[in-house]
Design a protein around this motif. Sequence first.
Motif, short mmCIF file in Angstrom:
data_model
loop_
_atom_site.label_atom_id
_atom_site.label_comp_id
_atom_site.label_asym_id
_atom_site.label_seq_id
_atom_site.Cartn_x
_atom_site.Cartn_y
_atom_site.Cartn_z
N SER A 9 -37.27 11.18 31.21
CA SER A 9 -37.27 9.79 30.71
C SER A 9 -37.14 9.75 29.20
CB SER A 9 -38.50 9.02 31.19
OG SER A 9 -39.70 9.51 30.64
N TYR A 10 -37.79 10.65 28.49
CA TYR A 10 -37.72 10.65 27.02
C TYR A 10 -36.35 11.14 26.55
CZ TYR A 10 -39.05 11.44 22.14
OH TYR A 10 -39.11 11.42 20.76
N ARG A 11 -35.83 12.15 27.20
CA ARG A 11 -34.52 12.69 26.85
C ARG A 11 -33.44 11.60 27.02
NH1 ARG A 11 -30.62 16.46 27.35
NH2 ARG A 11 -31.19 18.28 26.11
N SER A 12 -33.48 10.91 28.15
CA SER A 12 -32.50 9.85 28.41
C SER A 12 -32.67 8.68 27.44
CB SER A 12 -32.61 9.35 29.84
OG SER A 12 -32.22 10.37 30.73
N PHE A 13 -33.91 8.38 27.08
CA PHE A 13 -34.16 7.36 26.08
C PHE A 13 -33.46 7.72 24.77
CE2 PHE A 13 -36.63 6.35 22.28
CZ PHE A 13 -36.60 4.95 22.30
N LEU A 14 -33.65 8.95 24.30
CA LEU A 14 -33.04 9.37 23.03
C LEU A 14 -31.51 9.34 23.10
CD1 LEU A 14 -35.38 12.37 22.14
CD2 LEU A 14 -35.26 10.15 20.96
N LEU A 15 -30.95 9.65 24.26
CA LEU A 15 -29.50 9.61 24.43
C LEU A 15 -28.99 8.17 24.53
CD1 LEU A 15 -29.10 12.62 26.87
CD2 LEU A 15 -28.38 12.53 24.45
N THR A 16 -29.91 7.22 24.64
CA THR A 16 -29.58 5.79 24.66
C THR A 16 -29.82 5.17 23.29
OG1 THR A 16 -30.30 5.70 26.96
CG2 THR A 16 -30.06 3.59 25.81
N SER A 17 -30.94 5.55 22.66
CA SER A 17 -31.34 5.03 21.35
C SER A 17 -32.17 6.11 20.66
CB SER A 17 -32.16 3.75 21.52
OG SER A 17 -32.56 3.24 20.27
N ASP A 18 -31.68 6.63 19.56
CA ASP A 18 -32.38 7.69 18.84
C ASP A 18 -33.53 7.08 18.04
OD1 ASP A 18 -33.13 10.13 17.83
OD2 ASP A 18 -31.47 10.30 16.43
N GLY A 19 -34.57 6.69 18.76
CA GLY A 19 -35.70 5.99 18.19
C GLY A 19 -35.63 4.51 18.52
N TRP A 20 -36.67 3.80 18.11
CA TRP A 20 -36.78 2.36 18.42
C TRP A 20 -37.49 1.71 17.25
CZ3 TRP A 20 -34.31 -0.18 22.01
CH2 TRP A 20 -34.73 -1.45 22.38
N ASP A 21 -36.97 0.59 16.76
CA ASP A 21 -37.49 -0.01 15.53
C ASP A 21 -38.93 -0.50 15.64
OD1 ASP A 21 -35.20 0.51 14.13
OD2 ASP A 21 -34.31 -1.45 14.51
N GLU A 22 -39.29 -1.14 16.73
CA GLU A 22 -40.62 -1.73 16.85
C GLU A 22 -40.91 -1.94 18.33
OE1 GLU A 22 -44.12 -3.20 15.11
OE2 GLU A 22 -42.39 -2.48 14.01
N ALA A 23 -41.90 -1.23 18.86
CA ALA A 23 -42.22 -1.36 20.28
C ALA A 23 -43.14 -2.55 20.55
CB ALA A 23 -42.86 -0.08 20.80
#
Length: 193
Positions: free
Chosen positions: A69-83
């Motif tokens: 899940s984390y790997r796929s997240f990074l391949l979608t968005s390399d980080g996130w501005d504000e959760a």
Amino acid sequence: MSESNDASRLTTPQEWRSYLRDYSELYLRAYPAEDRGPEQARGWMGREPATEEAVAAAEQRLGVRFPPSYRSFLLTSDGWDEAGRWIGPVESCDEVAWLRDTDWGEEFIEIYSEEGIDDYVAVFQRTLKISNGEDCWFLDPTEVGPDGEFAGYLFEPKYGELYRFASFADLFQNNRRFLQETAADAESAAAGN
């Protein structure tokens, strides 16, 4: 410490892209425009996707392969501005680090060692720090589920509370529930004006 019972899994960039698009919209409904930064005005809270090479380089630097899940997240968005919900930015590939090697980790380990809370110290020593903010998220590569997911932790330093979740996706899902409540409250208040 408690564990989420949410079985949702986001393990492909396509699943994350749809989820994060909805998450961005929910965030923007939950927080009034005057409470948002300029990066949030564009409607997408994410960043450009990480390359496979950047993810692999981060994994090599840290000596661990990221969970699905984390790997796929990074391949979608390399980080996130504000959760939201006191979780600030989610780290990019270049920023993720062993918690014990960060200033925060050193401080947490020192404080909780002095207080004799050994189970917290053990978590702080073995986890990856993957977010910033008043509260923070960690991933534990020593607690791996049958699906390859690392346990995730939400730590609230202000209250000294540490909550366990089944995965990185479950950390996001926990925040999403909070955003849904916040958005409903904001919309209800706006309708009453």
